[in-house]
Design a protein around this motif. Structure first.
Motif, PDB file in Angstrom:
ATOM      1  N   ASN A   1      -7.852   0.354  19.750  1.00 24.30           N
ATOM      2  CA  ASN A   1      -6.524   0.136  18.636  1.00 24.30           C
ATOM      3  C   ASN A   1      -5.546  -0.486  19.211  1.00 24.30           C
ATOM      4  OD1 ASN A   1      -4.925   0.004  16.316  1.00 24.30           O
ATOM      5  ND2 ASN A   1      -4.605   2.384  16.328  1.00 24.30           N
ATOM      6  N   ARG A   2      -5.215  -1.734  18.628  1.00 22.21           N
ATOM      7  CA  ARG A   2      -4.057  -2.662  19.192  1.00 22.21           C
ATOM      8  C   ARG A   2      -2.595  -2.208  18.829  1.00 22.21           C
ATOM      9  NH1 ARG A   2      -6.635  -8.136  17.328  1.00 22.21           N
ATOM     10  NH2 ARG A   2      -7.613  -6.776  15.659  1.00 22.21           N
ATOM     11  N   ALA A   3      -2.458  -1.168  18.004  1.00 22.01           N
ATOM     12  CA  ALA A   3      -1.433  -0.740  17.376  1.00 22.01           C
ATOM     13  C   ALA A   3      -0.896   0.631  18.082  1.00 22.01           C
ATOM     14  CB  ALA A   3      -1.283  -0.785  16.057  1.00 22.01           C
ATOM     15  N   SER A   4      -1.945   1.417  18.642  1.00 25.87           N
ATOM     16  CA  SER A   4      -1.520   2.705  19.157  1.00 25.87           C
ATOM     17  C   SER A   4      -2.747   3.178  19.860  1.00 25.87           C
ATOM     18  CB  SER A   4      -1.262   3.569  17.943  1.00 25.87           C
ATOM     19  OG  SER A   4      -0.985   4.943  18.322  1.00 25.87           O
ATOM     20  N   PRO A   5      -2.509   4.233  20.782  1.00 27.64           N
ATOM     21  CA  PRO A   5      -3.567   4.698  21.417  1.00 27.64           C
ATOM     22  C   PRO A   5      -4.399   5.866  20.138  1.00 27.64           C
ATOM     23  CG  PRO A   5      -1.663   5.983  22.172  1.00 27.64           C
ATOM     24  CD  PRO A   5      -1.281   4.776  21.099  1.00 27.64           C
ATOM     25  N   TYR A   6      -3.861   6.026  19.069  1.00 25.15           N
ATOM     26  CA  TYR A   6      -4.587   6.722  18.253  1.00 25.15           C
ATOM     27  C   TYR A   6      -5.059   5.953  17.041  1.00 25.15           C
ATOM     28  CZ  TYR A   6      -1.923  10.297  21.008  1.00 25.15           C
ATOM     29  OH  TYR A   6      -1.420  11.020  22.078  1.00 25.15           O
ATOM     30  N   VAL A   7      -5.817   6.678  15.946  1.00 28.54           N
ATOM     31  CA  VAL A   7      -6.029   6.025  14.590  1.00 28.54           C
ATOM     32  C   VAL A   7      -4.838   5.838  13.954  1.00 28.54           C
ATOM     33  CG1 VAL A   7      -7.362   6.458  12.664  1.00 28.54           C
ATOM     34  CG2 VAL A   7      -8.497   7.036  14.971  1.00 28.54           C
ATOM     35  N   THR A   8      -4.801   4.535  13.303  1.00 31.19           N
ATOM     36  CA  THR A   8      -3.520   4.357  12.570  1.00 31.19           C
ATOM     37  C   THR A   8      -4.135   3.559  11.337  1.00 31.19           C
ATOM     38  OG1 THR A   8      -3.155   2.257  13.684  1.00 31.19           O
ATOM     39  CG2 THR A   8      -1.895   4.253  14.524  1.00 31.19           C
ATOM     40  N   VAL A   9      -3.339   3.376  10.549  1.00 33.76           N
ATOM     41  CA  VAL A   9      -3.439   2.807   9.252  1.00 33.76           C
ATOM     42  C   VAL A   9      -2.271   1.672   8.868  1.00 33.76           C
ATOM     43  CG1 VAL A   9      -4.780   4.341   8.260  1.00 33.76           C
ATOM     44  CG2 VAL A   9      -2.445   4.351   7.543  1.00 33.76           C
ATOM     45  N   SER A  10      -2.752   0.489   8.092  1.00 34.77           N
ATOM     46  CA  SER A  10      -1.706  -0.121   7.710  1.00 34.77           C
ATOM     47  C   SER A  10      -1.703  -0.355   6.271  1.00 34.77           C
ATOM     48  CB  SER A  10      -2.310  -2.099   8.018  1.00 34.77           C
ATOM     49  OG  SER A  10      -2.088  -2.036   9.266  1.00 34.77           O
ATOM     50  N   ILE A  11      -0.756  -0.420   5.528  1.00 35.41           N
ATOM     51  CA  ILE A  11      -0.456  -0.179   4.227  1.00 35.41           C
ATOM     52  C   ILE A  11       0.526  -1.342   3.473  1.00 35.41           C
ATOM     53  CG2 ILE A  11       0.592   1.306   2.412  1.00 35.41           C
ATOM     54  CD1 ILE A  11       0.247   3.813   4.325  1.00 35.41           C
ATOM     55  N   GLY A  12      -0.070  -1.541   2.151  1.00 33.86           N
ATOM     56  CA  GLY A  12       0.604  -2.574   1.383  1.00 33.86           C
ATOM     57  C   GLY A  12       0.696  -1.756   0.151  1.00 33.86           C
ATOM     58  N   VAL A  13       1.870  -1.785  -0.534  1.00 31.08           N
ATOM     59  CA  VAL A  13       2.306  -1.423  -1.624  1.00 31.08           C
ATOM     60  C   VAL A  13       2.917  -2.277  -2.694  1.00 31.08           C
ATOM     61  CG1 VAL A  13       3.719   0.493  -2.864  1.00 31.08           C
ATOM     62  CG2 VAL A  13       2.823   0.943  -0.475  1.00 31.08           C
ATOM     63  N   ILE A  14       2.537  -2.474  -3.922  1.00 32.73           N
ATOM     64  CA  ILE A  14       3.190  -3.400  -4.957  1.00 32.73           C
ATOM     65  C   ILE A  14       3.675  -2.280  -6.145  1.00 32.73           C
ATOM     66  CG2 ILE A  14       0.932  -3.740  -6.293  1.00 32.73           C
ATOM     67  CD1 ILE A  14       3.643  -6.210  -5.950  1.00 32.73           C
ATOM     68  N   PHE A  15       4.959  -2.321  -6.395  1.00 32.68           N
ATOM     69  CA  PHE A  15       5.416  -1.373  -7.391  1.00 32.68           C
ATOM     70  C   PHE A  15       6.059  -2.260  -8.638  1.00 32.68           C
ATOM     71  CE2 PHE A  15       8.938  -2.167  -4.616  1.00 32.68           C
ATOM     72  CZ  PHE A  15       9.930  -1.965  -5.619  1.00 32.68           C
ATOM     73  N   ILE A  16       6.168  -1.551  -9.827  1.00 33.71           N
ATOM     74  CA  ILE A  16       6.785  -1.834 -11.002  1.00 33.71           C
ATOM     75  C   ILE A  16       7.818  -1.170 -11.364  1.00 33.71           C
ATOM     76  CG2 ILE A  16       6.356  -3.046 -13.346  1.00 33.71           C
ATOM     77  CD1 ILE A  16       3.619  -3.434 -12.376  1.00 33.71           C
ATOM     78  N   ASP A  17       8.905  -1.297 -11.644  1.00 38.74           N
ATOM     79  CA  ASP A  17      10.108  -0.554 -12.105  1.00 38.74           C
ATOM     80  C   ASP A  17      10.138  -0.778 -13.711  1.00 38.74           C
ATOM     81  OD1 ASP A  17      12.228   0.899 -12.498  1.00 38.74           O
ATOM     82  OD2 ASP A  17      13.669   0.259 -10.981  1.00 38.74           O
ATOM     83  N   PHE A  18       9.572   0.225 -14.254  1.00 41.07           N
ATOM     84  CA  PHE A  18       9.658   0.403 -15.629  1.00 41.07           C
ATOM     85  C   PHE A  18      10.900   1.004 -16.384  1.00 41.07           C
ATOM     86  CE2 PHE A  18       4.948   0.566 -15.242  1.00 41.07           C
ATOM     87  CZ  PHE A  18       4.610  -0.512 -15.893  1.00 41.07           C
ATOM     88  N   LYS A  19      11.738   1.275 -15.566  1.00 39.55           N
ATOM     89  CA  LYS A  19      12.913   1.668 -16.116  1.00 39.55           C
ATOM     90  C   LYS A  19      14.012   0.403 -16.629  1.00 39.55           C
ATOM     91  CE  LYS A  19      14.023   3.986 -12.135  1.00 39.55           C
ATOM     92  NZ  LYS A  19      14.901   4.853 -11.396  1.00 39.55           N
ATOM     93  N   LYS A  20      13.635  -0.789 -15.776  1.00 40.35           N
ATOM     94  CA  LYS A  20      14.377  -1.945 -16.118  1.00 40.35           C
ATOM     95  C   LYS A  20      13.616  -2.913 -16.365  1.00 40.35           C
ATOM     96  CE  LYS A  20      14.798  -2.921 -10.858  1.00 40.35           C
ATOM     97  NZ  LYS A  20      15.772  -3.084  -9.893  1.00 40.35           N
ATOM     98  N   ASN A  21      12.062  -2.971 -16.244  1.00 41.41           N
ATOM     99  CA  ASN A  21      11.258  -4.073 -16.421  1.00 41.41           C
ATOM    100  C   ASN A  21      10.307  -3.662 -17.256  1.00 41.41           C
ATOM    101  OD1 ASN A  21      10.194  -6.283 -16.435  1.00 41.41           O
ATOM    102  ND2 ASN A  21       9.723  -6.628 -14.311  1.00 41.41           N
TER     103      ASN A  21
ATOM    104  N   SER B   1       8.787  -5.335 -19.893  1.00 42.58           N
ATOM    105  CA  SER B   1       8.164  -6.407 -20.316  1.00 42.58           C
ATOM    106  C   SER B   1       7.090  -7.205 -19.405  1.00 42.58           C
ATOM    107  CB  SER B   1       8.986  -7.552 -21.056  1.00 42.58           C
ATOM    108  OG  SER B   1       9.888  -8.074 -20.123  1.00 42.58           O
ATOM    109  N   VAL B   2       6.923  -6.771 -18.226  1.00 42.56           N
ATOM    110  CA  VAL B   2       6.153  -7.381 -17.325  1.00 42.56           C
ATOM    111  C   VAL B   2       4.718  -7.513 -17.627  1.00 42.56           C
ATOM    112  CG1 VAL B   2       5.888  -5.147 -15.898  1.00 42.56           C
ATOM    113  CG2 VAL B   2       5.546  -7.605 -14.959  1.00 42.56           C
TER     114      VAL B   2
ATOM    115  N   GLU C   1       8.527  -5.563  -5.032  1.00 43.16           N
ATOM    116  CA  GLU C   1       8.222  -5.195  -6.351  1.00 43.16           C
ATOM    117  C   GLU C   1       7.920  -6.358  -7.162  1.00 43.16           C
ATOM    118  OE1 GLU C   1      11.696  -4.167  -9.882  1.00 43.16           O
ATOM    119  OE2 GLU C   1      12.150  -4.533  -7.605  1.00 43.16           O
ATOM    120  N   LYS C   2       7.062  -6.206  -8.195  1.00 45.09           N
ATOM    121  CA  LYS C   2       6.645  -7.185  -9.136  1.00 45.09           C
ATOM    122  C   LYS C   2       7.459  -7.186 -10.064  1.00 45.09           C
ATOM    123  CE  LYS C   2       2.734  -8.314 -12.051  1.00 45.09           C
ATOM    124  NZ  LYS C   2       2.812  -9.809 -11.689  1.00 45.09           N
ATOM    125  N   ARG C   3       8.080  -8.442 -10.216  1.00 48.09           N
ATOM    126  CA  ARG C   3       8.936  -8.857 -11.284  1.00 48.09           C
ATOM    127  C   ARG C   3       8.786  -9.713 -12.551  1.00 48.09           C
ATOM    128  NH1 ARG C   3      14.138  -7.543  -9.181  1.00 48.09           N
ATOM    129  NH2 ARG C   3      14.057  -6.765  -6.877  1.00 48.09           N
TER     130      ARG C   3
END
Length: 782
Positions: free
Chosen positions: A726-746, A748-749, A779-781
């Motif tokens: 593993n090029r990032a660590s001597p242990y098993v690791t993961v990469s994460i992507g998160v897209i989020f939508i804030d429905f408190k203020k948006n 109409s998306v 954040e998706k706007r």
């Protein structure tokens, strides 16, 4: 003994004075108490602030020796009786307790105030904070005996002054009252003699122009006017006597109406013309007073065939012949005839002649119906009726009883009932007759005879003194009902053993359950009854489902749905449920019935179709099914919707190094970790394919959305699964992507599942490009 005016004046004066002084004392005491308590509270507050400053610094660094010194120094302050100081985990760090007294009850039970051996103590509790953060707490017991004693001394002094003031007021009132009331006593005596018609000489008292002088003149004028009024009294008495005779006649008239207000009342003149009717006439016949007033009563109400007889009765009434009572039918407005029982009374004029006839009628419809019912019962082809004496001598008997006893009517009367029944039947009946004689109440029992089942009712007939004279026996054949009941019991047993049924009251407390319900839950009926449904509720089911259920059934509607429960051993099972409101006769909800069908096997098959066989997470098919539903739910709740995409770093190299079996073990470990991490309702994890995973979750703000994803990344690395390549660590690791939508203020998306998923995937690869083992969130706007 009635007090004289003078002493009443003195008493009134002193009473008013005492009331005003009492009010002053009351407000003085109240003010004194409030002021004293305020001073005590201010002293306690100032002392506690001082204590906080003493222990804040050593408590912040947890220096126990310095804390002990601070407590010892603080306890030297006057009126400090006991001190306890605790850390944030409620552990006692230091304490002080006056050796002469114990304060265990105050400190251990948090009593606000206690009095011991004429000493008064008060407890103060405080939190010790630094920059808004609580670092400890303390309890301080203050002795407030001196302050309380000061209040008491002031109160005693005030009370003594009040007594002196009242005594002084009494003396002053007596002096003033004696001078003011002497002249009034003279005039009062004169007024009393005038009231008894005594002609007296009224003395002149007072000075001209003052109130006493004016009162004396008024008594002179009053004596003259009384004499004048006495001369008019005889004339008024005569006039009153004349009016009394007329009032008496009207009173008799109205009294006759009011005494029978609930019955039909008709007032006629001596010609038979209707003069007045009460409200019952309109209710029972349908005719208003205006419709019958002035008309001959028999022309309106009496059937033609009996009119001559009624006219004859009326003529006899006018002639002074009053029949005590009689019955006939009246024609009511709808044309039907109603039976009435009549009684009459008359009003005579000054000459003794009958002027009015008042007839009162009682509706006999219900009585006649009851008589017909009794007659029908006696003639009933199925009810055995016999009237016996206490020794079972037959007095009366109907045809059904004669037939059942297999004898003739004429030979049964006067004979003993036990001569015609079996020994077993006679012995059983005798036992219940003995019970009836003791209780003097109805006795009901069942007996079997010749293959039939009879239900017997024994009724006591009492004389005026409450002694039993006779006994009536009603018996009817219930064999068909008995057989039907046995069949019904059999079906009820089948339902009880095979259908999951429960009943609950309006608060959701279980009141009854079937055996089938006990079988699937693993609980006994005793364990379930008295409990709420929560006892079998599965934690996976969201609260919103139960909110919807209760909102539906409380409106009187039926709720249908599928529910996941857990049995006594914690094992899950699924039921298809229908909940029905239970109503009383007035339409009020009195409880709820629930019928369930076990669909566990069906749900297991459904879960298998949406479950990844390796990791036991939901698969891509399930992701596609729930995506839109979760979007709508989170939008409804006005939260932040988060879509997470996760990939194992350098997983191909892991498989090449350690083998595919070890690679599968890594995927299983990650799947178990993700499943455990999705703790909140609505959080879901998926295996999309290969080493790629996804998750849907909600958050309150952007930071919590990032923290949730980063805790997943960190948690997987903390598993310390070896990964040398593993090029990032001597242990098993993961990469994460998160897209989020804030429905408190948006809100109409525009949302497209494929576009949103691609955005999360792109963020995942950005995380890999930045060195792997990281989280990229946007954040998706639009």
């Amino acid at each position: 003994m009635r007090l004289s005016f003078k002493y009443r004046f003195i008493l009134s004066f002193v009473t008013i004075e005492a009331v005003f002084i009492s009010l002053i004392v009351f407000f003085n005491f109240s003010s004194l108490n409030r002021l004293s308590n305020s001073l005590i509270e201010e002293k306690i507050e100032a002392t506690t602030k001082l204590f906080t400053e003493l222990v804040k610094t050593p408590l912040l660094v947890y220096d126990l020796a310095t804390i002990d010194n601070a407590v010892e120094s603080f306890s030297s302050i006057k009126d400090i009786a006991a001190v306890e100081i605790f850390d944030t985990k409620k552990r006692m760090l230091s304490h002080f307790n006056d050796e002469g007294y114990t304060y265990k009850n105050i400190l251990d039970h948090n009593l606000e105030e206690i009095i011991t051996d004429d000493r008064t103590f008060r407890l103060s509790k405080l939190s010790i904070t630094v920059d808004g953060k609580v670092i400890g707490s303390a309890k301080i017991v203050f002795e407030i005996t001196d302050s309380i004693q000061t209040i008491k001394n002031n109160r005693d002094l005030t009370f003594t002054l009040v007594l002196v003031e009242i005594l002084f007021s009494m003396i002053l009132a007596y002096i003033i009252g004696h001078r003011l009331t002497n002249s009034l006593n003279i005039l009062t005596s004169a007024a009393g003699q005038i009231a008894q018609d005594d002609q007296i000489i009224i003395p002149n008292v007072g000075k001209q122009g003052d109130e006493i002088y004016i009162l004396s003149n008024a008594l002179h004028i009053m004596q003259e006017r009384i004499a004048q009024r006495n001369s008019n009294m005889n004339y008024l008495v005569k006039k009153l006597q004349d009016s009394t005779a007329l009032i008496q006649k009207e009173r008799d008239f109205h009294s006759a109406l009011l005494n029978q207000a609930s019955s039909l009342i008709v007032v006629m003149n001596n010609k038979g013309e209707v003069v007045l009717t009460n409200k019952a006439v309109e209710t029972l016949t349908g005719y208003t007073q205006s419709e019958v007033e002035g008309k001959i009563v028999w022309d309106i109400f009496i059937p033609k065939e009996i009119r001559p007889k009624v006219q004859e009765v009326f003529l006899n009434l006018v002639a002074g012949d009053f029949p005590s009572s009689y019955e006939n039918a009246w024609i009511v407005k709808d044309g039907s005839q109603v039976p009435f029982a009549w009684s009459n009374s008359c009003i005579v004029d000054d000459k003794g002649e009958i002027e009015y006839v008042i007839t009162v009628g009682i509706d006999m419809t219900e009585r006649n119906k009851k008589e017909q019912t009794i007659q029908a019962l006696l003639n009933s082809p199925s009810v055995f009726i016999v009237l016996i004496s206490i020794d079972e001598t037959i007095l009366e008997i109907n045809e059904v009883a004669v037939a059942r006893l297999k004898a003739k009517n004429e030979e049964l009367k006067g004979k003993k009932l036990f001569d015609y029944t079996s020994q077993e039947s006679s012995q059983l009946r005798r036992e219940y007759i003995d019970e009836l004689i003791v209780t003097k109440k109805r006795v009901v029992y069942e007996e079997k005879e010749n293959g039939y089942v009879y239900k017997n009712h024994l009724y006591p007939i009492l004389d005026e003194k409450g002694n039993i004279m006779q006994i009536s026996i009603f018996s009817h054949d219930i064999t068909p009902f008995y057989k039907a009941q046995k069949e019904l019991d059999k079906y009820i047993k089948l339902v009880d053993e095979n259908v999951m049924i429960s009943h609950a009251d309006t608060k959701g407390i279980t009141t009854s359950v079937s055996k089938a319900f006990c079988k699937i839950t693993g609980y006994t009926a005793k364990e379930l009854i008295g409990q709420k449904y929560n006892i079998i509720r599965h934690p996976d089911i969201p609260t919103s489902l139960y909110d919807n259920l209760w909102n539906t059934i409380k409106k009187g509607k039926v709720w249908h749905g599928e529910i996941k429960n857990q049995n006594k051993n914690g094992e899950a099972y699924w039921v298809e449920t229908a909940v029905y409101p239970d109503f009383d006769e007035e339409g009020n909800i009195i409880g709820y019935n629930a019928i369930r069908q076990d669909i566990t096997s069906k749900k297991l098959l459904e879960e298998l179709s949406i479950m990844d066989s390796l990791t036991k997470l939901y698969n891509r098919r399930c992701f596609d099914d729930v995506f839109d539903k979760e979007i709508k739910r989170i939008k409804r709740e006005k939260k932040i919707f988060c879509l997470l995409s996760l990939d194992v770093d350098d997983f191909k190299m892991y498989n090449d190094t350690y083998g595919h079996q070890m690679g599968d073990n890594v995927l299983v470990t990650i799947g178990a970790f993700l499943k455990e991490h999705m703790r909140r309702s609505g959080d879901m994890a998926f295996r999309i394919g290969g080493e790629e995973f996804s998750a849907i979750y909600s958050a309150d703000d952007e930071k919590s959305a990032y923290d949730f994803a980063n805790s997943i990344r960190q948690g997987i690395e903390n598993k310390k699964i070896e990964h040398k390549t593993n090029r990032a660590s001597p242990y098993v690791t993961v990469s994460i992507g998160v897209i989020f939508i804030d429905f408190k203020k948006n809100r109409s998306v525009v949302i497209d599942q494929a576009v949103l998923y691609n955005h999360a995937d792109e963020l995942l690869y950005i995380a890999k490009e930045k060195g792997r083992n990281t989280v990229e969130i946007v954040e998706k706007r639009e």
